[in-house]
Write a protein that holds these residues in place. Structure first.
Motif, PDB file in Angstrom:
ATOM      1  N   VAL A  17      -3.409  14.733  -6.884  1.00 28.65           N
ATOM      2  CA  VAL A  17      -2.139  15.337  -6.861  1.00 28.65           C
ATOM      3  C   VAL A  17      -1.051  14.360  -6.190  1.00 28.65           C
ATOM      4  O   VAL A  17       0.039  14.191  -6.798  1.00 28.65           O
ATOM      5  CB  VAL A  17      -2.133  16.499  -5.683  1.00 28.65           C
ATOM      6  N   GLY A  18      -1.397  13.631  -5.353  1.00 28.89           N
ATOM      7  CA  GLY A  18      -0.557  12.540  -4.580  1.00 28.89           C
ATOM      8  C   GLY A  18      -0.403  11.255  -5.757  1.00 28.89           C
ATOM      9  O   GLY A  18       0.943  11.099  -5.850  1.00 28.89           O
ATOM     10  N   LEU A  19      -1.255  10.943  -6.320  1.00 30.13           N
ATOM     11  CA  LEU A  19      -1.128   9.890  -7.275  1.00 30.13           C
ATOM     12  C   LEU A  19      -0.232  10.501  -8.825  1.00 30.13           C
ATOM     13  O   LEU A  19       0.816   9.684  -9.035  1.00 30.13           O
ATOM     14  CB  LEU A  19      -2.408   9.528  -8.019  1.00 30.13           C
ATOM     15  N   THR A  20      -0.382  11.525  -9.154  1.00 32.80           N
ATOM     16  CA  THR A  20       0.258  12.141 -10.122  1.00 32.80           C
ATOM     17  C   THR A  20       1.830  12.271  -9.830  1.00 32.80           C
ATOM     18  O   THR A  20       2.714  11.856 -10.416  1.00 32.80           O
ATOM     19  CB  THR A  20      -0.165  13.197 -10.984  1.00 32.80           C
ATOM     20  N   THR A  21       2.000  12.852  -8.523  1.00 35.81           N
ATOM     21  CA  THR A  21       3.309  12.954  -7.955  1.00 35.81           C
ATOM     22  C   THR A  21       4.045  11.456  -7.912  1.00 35.81           C
ATOM     23  O   THR A  21       5.253  11.599  -8.259  1.00 35.81           O
ATOM     24  CB  THR A  21       3.467  13.737  -6.798  1.00 35.81           C
ATOM     25  N   ALA A  22       3.299  10.822  -7.353  1.00 34.96           N
ATOM     26  CA  ALA A  22       4.138   9.219  -7.202  1.00 34.96           C
ATOM     27  C   ALA A  22       4.269   8.880  -8.667  1.00 34.96           C
ATOM     28  O   ALA A  22       5.315   8.051  -8.595  1.00 34.96           O
ATOM     29  CB  ALA A  22       3.076   8.504  -6.373  1.00 34.96           C
ATOM     30  N   ILE A  23       3.392   8.949  -9.568  1.00 38.77           N
ATOM     31  CA  ILE A  23       3.577   8.394 -10.870  1.00 38.77           C
ATOM     32  C   ILE A  23       4.857   8.985 -11.499  1.00 38.77           C
ATOM     33  O   ILE A  23       5.737   8.303 -12.042  1.00 38.77           O
ATOM     34  CB  ILE A  23       2.577   8.627 -11.869  1.00 38.77           C
ATOM     35  N   VAL A  24       5.038  10.327 -11.421  1.00 41.46           N
ATOM     36  CA  VAL A  24       6.350  11.001 -11.975  1.00 41.46           C
ATOM     37  C   VAL A  24       7.658  10.436 -11.342  1.00 41.46           C
ATOM     38  O   VAL A  24       8.599  10.091 -12.183  1.00 41.46           O
ATOM     39  CB  VAL A  24       5.963  12.752 -11.846  1.00 41.46           C
ATOM     40  N   LEU A  25       7.641  10.497 -10.143  1.00 36.19           N
ATOM     41  CA  LEU A  25       8.682   9.806  -9.198  1.00 36.19           C
ATOM     42  C   LEU A  25       8.953   8.430  -9.535  1.00 36.19           C
ATOM     43  O   LEU A  25      10.174   7.984 -10.018  1.00 36.19           O
ATOM     44  CB  LEU A  25       8.587  10.074  -7.751  1.00 36.19           C
ATOM     45  N   ALA A  26       7.950   7.679  -9.815  1.00 28.57           N
ATOM     46  CA  ALA A  26       8.109   6.128 -10.021  1.00 28.57           C
ATOM     47  C   ALA A  26       8.481   5.966 -11.498  1.00 28.57           C
ATOM     48  O   ALA A  26       9.810   5.178 -11.843  1.00 28.57           O
ATOM     49  CB  ALA A  26       6.849   5.244  -9.817  1.00 28.57           C
ATOM     50  N   GLU A  27       8.210   6.752 -12.408  1.00 27.25           N
ATOM     51  CA  GLU A  27       8.499   6.399 -13.954  1.00 27.25           C
ATOM     52  C   GLU A  27       9.758   7.140 -14.252  1.00 27.25           C
ATOM     53  O   GLU A  27      10.523   7.270 -15.260  1.00 27.25           O
ATOM     54  CB  GLU A  27       7.663   7.211 -14.716  1.00 27.25           C
ATOM     55  N   ARG A  28      10.577   8.026 -12.985  1.00 23.93           N
ATOM     56  CA  ARG A  28      11.803   8.414 -13.258  1.00 23.93           C
ATOM     57  C   ARG A  28      12.617   7.312 -12.476  1.00 23.93           C
ATOM     58  O   ARG A  28      13.936   7.659 -12.120  1.00 23.93           O
ATOM     59  CB  ARG A  28      11.897   9.672 -12.629  1.00 23.93           C
ATOM     60  N   GLY A  29      12.513   6.156 -12.032  1.00 28.55           N
ATOM     61  CA  GLY A  29      13.108   5.233 -11.398  1.00 28.55           C
ATOM     62  C   GLY A  29      13.226   5.166 -10.017  1.00 28.55           C
ATOM     63  O   GLY A  29      13.880   4.282  -9.397  1.00 28.55           O
ATOM     64  N   ARG A  30      12.466   6.141  -9.406  1.00 31.15           N
ATOM     65  CA  ARG A  30      12.516   6.008  -7.868  1.00 31.15           C
ATOM     66  C   ARG A  30      11.494   5.137  -7.183  1.00 31.15           C
ATOM     67  O   ARG A  30      10.886   4.518  -7.855  1.00 31.15           O
ATOM     68  CB  ARG A  30      12.172   7.554  -7.507  1.00 31.15           C
ATOM     69  N   ARG A  31      11.932   4.553  -6.139  1.00 25.28           N
ATOM     70  CA  ARG A  31      11.144   3.548  -5.311  1.00 25.28           C
ATOM     71  C   ARG A  31      10.179   4.166  -4.562  1.00 25.28           C
ATOM     72  O   ARG A  31      10.673   5.073  -3.542  1.00 25.28           O
ATOM     73  CB  ARG A  31      12.049   2.621  -4.354  1.00 25.28           C
TER      74      ARG A  31
END
Length: 316
Positions: A17-31
């Motif tokens: 859950v943490g990994l996929t959430t972090a991926i979605v945010l990072a792939e949206r351009g967030r640091r």
């Protein structure tokens, strides 16, 4: 993101859950930085079976929506199973595990059809569903996060997340939320598995005995995963030999060749259950935003991508 650069968002929790959430945010351009107490391969997610199917998660309507959102992703990832760990595998959902599958998933799984008992050993519905090899998949998710500019760090946190120096904290700590939030409604549901040499089984089964005991086996590369248990409120992570023996016996009642399979390992995981998944945000007294994303029970893998997108939507 450079190692010394301050993150916009810190995701706490290194499971699926943490990994996929972090991926979605990072792939949206967030640091994004992902903080995990344990290596990703040492999280509860690594113990999962892991068949795409919502299990032990509330509320059902939301879980099904998240699951269908995740199904799209897993079907795409199944094109590269050696990299992603995701394969589409045939099997049967026994009557005790159907959960209305013929109504909510039928139009998304065209392979769904009635399965007579003589075909798989149980009566139910045959389906071709994603089956995920979690050690491979977790490594893939970690690399995908890094490729998107995210950073993974071995860090621990305390109650209230005071260590997090970022304007947004996403709490994906699963069972850890019981102490970190604190949230006493989060409770363990103990699951025990037996891993054996695969005696030639290439289909999965999920069923239930007349007494309600879950019985399942999942063919993974180089092994067959047998289950299982769902013990509410039990914290022990030590395998119980008597429980293991009963698991093997239940699986062998469906496929007799399992009885003689050599045992490779025993595994125990504590599913982070809650009366309902907590997916909401709150303002911390110091002005930071805390997004809660935990309580997925035994369905973290199944709902990960659909739920992660909703969680990311709570981040301004």
């Amino acid at each position: 993101m450079a190692s010394g650069q301050r993150a916009d968002i810190v995701v706490v929790g290194g499971g699926v859950v943490g990994l996929t959430t972090a991926i979605v945010l990072a792939e949206r351009g967030r640091r994004v930085r992902l903080w995990t107490r344990d290596p990703v391969e040492g999280t509860t997610s690594a113990v999962a079976g892991a068949l795409w199917w919502p299990y032990h998660i509330e509320p059902p309507a939301s879980a099904r929506r998240w699951a269908l959102g995740s199904l799209d992703v897993y079907q795409e990832l199944a094109a590269r199973p050696e990299v992603t760990g995701v394969r589409l595998v045939d099997g049967v959902l026994g009557a005790g595990a159907l959960d209305g599958a013929d109504t909510w998933v039928a139009d998304r799984v065209p392979s769904l059809r009635a399965a007579p008992a003589e075909e798989y050993g149980v009566t139910g519905l045959r389906a071709r569903l994603p089956l995920i090899d979690m050690p491979v998949h977790l490594a893939f998710l970690r690399e995908r996060l890094l490729a998107a500019g995210g950073v993974v760090e071995s860090r621990t946190v305390s109650r209230g997340f005071p260590e997090v120096d970022a304007p947004v904290v996403v709490n994906c700590t699963g069972l850890g939320a019981r102490d970190l939030v604190p949230d006493a409604s989060v409770r363990p549901v103990r699951g025990q598995l037996v891993v054996v040499e695969n005696p030639g089984i290439d289909t999965w089964v999920v069923s239930a005995t007349a007494g309600g005991e879950m019985t399942y086996f999942f063919p993974q590369p180089g092994r067959l995963v047998l289950g299982g248990t769902a013990e509410e409120g039990v914290w022990s992570t030590e395998p119980d030999p008597a429980v293991a023996e009963a698991i093997v016996a239940r699986c062998a009642a469906l496929r007799p060749e399992i009885a003689g399979a050599r045992v490779l390992a025993h595994r125990v995981g504590l599913r982070p259950a809650r009366d309902t998944v907590r997916l909401e945000r709150e303002a911390l007294p110091d002005g930071r935003l805390l997004v809660h994303h935990y309580g997925h029970g035994g369905a973290g893998v199944t709902v990960a991508w659909g739920c992660a997108r909703e969680a990311a939507g709570l981040v301004p």
